[in-house]
Design an enzyme around this catalytic site. Structure first.
Site, PDB file in Angstrom:
ATOM      1  N   HIS A  44      10.218 -35.314  17.387  1.00  0.00           N
ATOM      2  CA  HIS A  44      10.454 -33.928  18.061  1.00  0.00           C
ATOM      3  C   HIS A  44       9.282 -33.499  19.364  1.00  0.00           C
ATOM      4  CE1 HIS A  44      12.711 -33.300  14.471  1.00  0.00           C
ATOM      5  NE2 HIS A  44      13.121 -32.107  14.927  1.00  0.00           N
ATOM      6  N   SER A  70      17.198 -29.964  22.166  1.00  0.00           N
ATOM      7  CA  SER A  70      16.043 -29.617  22.323  1.00  0.00           C
ATOM      8  C   SER A  70      15.797 -28.722  23.626  1.00  0.00           C
ATOM      9  CB  SER A  70      14.995 -30.545  22.170  1.00  0.00           C
ATOM     10  OG  SER A  70      14.896 -30.894  20.833  1.00  0.00           O
ATOM     11  N   GLU A  72      17.583 -25.442  23.520  1.00  0.00           N
ATOM     12  CA  GLU A  72      17.036 -24.695  22.665  1.00  0.00           C
ATOM     13  C   GLU A  72      15.762 -23.851  23.169  1.00  0.00           C
ATOM     14  OE1 GLU A  72      18.876 -26.849  18.843  1.00  0.00           O
ATOM     15  OE2 GLU A  72      16.477 -27.240  19.287  1.00  0.00           O
TER      16      GLU A  72
END
Length: 176
Positions: free
Chosen positions: A68, A82, A85
């Site tokens: 991540h 990602s 987001e």
């Protein structure tokens, strides 16, 4: 966007391609969940994916956590999910002051836990993310490891809901 039915009927390649980004840069979860088809609901699919991660060796779990990106940082290997987001949470195009603060906190977190800070940012704003990051820096490594996995599970659920676009549908509500 695929339906749950089309996902259940998809060949192996299409199935794994569709779900490969649900767990950040970890298509192995999608490959392993394939054998559990058919799925009766998004909850059922999510539950099986979580089970796969939870039953994986500690090293694989740690690799998943480390895959991540840092929140508030421009990541080279950041997935499109990602990026979106973080954009929605206001973590892109930060002021220099906010960027410096996030970078310092992310570095302190990484030094303490040896993995990036993971937080399901959907529906959150940058001040909430910043506050949670500060608070979680006070935790023990064991608690934070489990928290990171739980946050990843939440991120995966959000992504499944978005990918299958059936949130609120009767199929979603069925629990198995």
């Amino acid at each position: 966007m695929p339906s749950l039915q089309s996902l259940n009927e998809a060949n192996e390649k299409n199935f794994t391609n569709c779900l490969s980004g649900i767990f950040e840069n970890s298509p192995w979860v999608a490959k392993k969940v394939l054998k559990f088809r058919p799925f009766h609901s998004v909850h059922h699919l999510h539950e099986r994916m979580v089970q796969i991660v939870a039953e994986s060796p500690l090293e694989e779990q740690l690799e998943l956590i480390r895959s991540h990106p840092h929140l508030g940082a421009a990541g080279i290997n950041m997935s499109e999910d990602s990026v979106n987001e973080q954009l929605q949470a206001g973590l892109k195009n930060l002021s220099q002051e906010d960027n410096d603060s996030f970078q310092q906190l992310n570095q302190a977190y990484l030094e303490k836990f040896d993995f990036p800070f993971i937080f399901a940012v959907k529906g959150k704003d940058k001040s909430t993310v910043h506050k949670v990051l500060e608070e979680r820096l006070t935790r023990s490594p064991a608690i934070e490891f489990e928290t990171a996995l739980c946050e990843i599970y939440q991120i995966a659920m959000f992504r499944l809901e978005d990918k299958l676009s059936i949130k609120g549908d009767s199929v979603y509500g069925q629990r198995t």
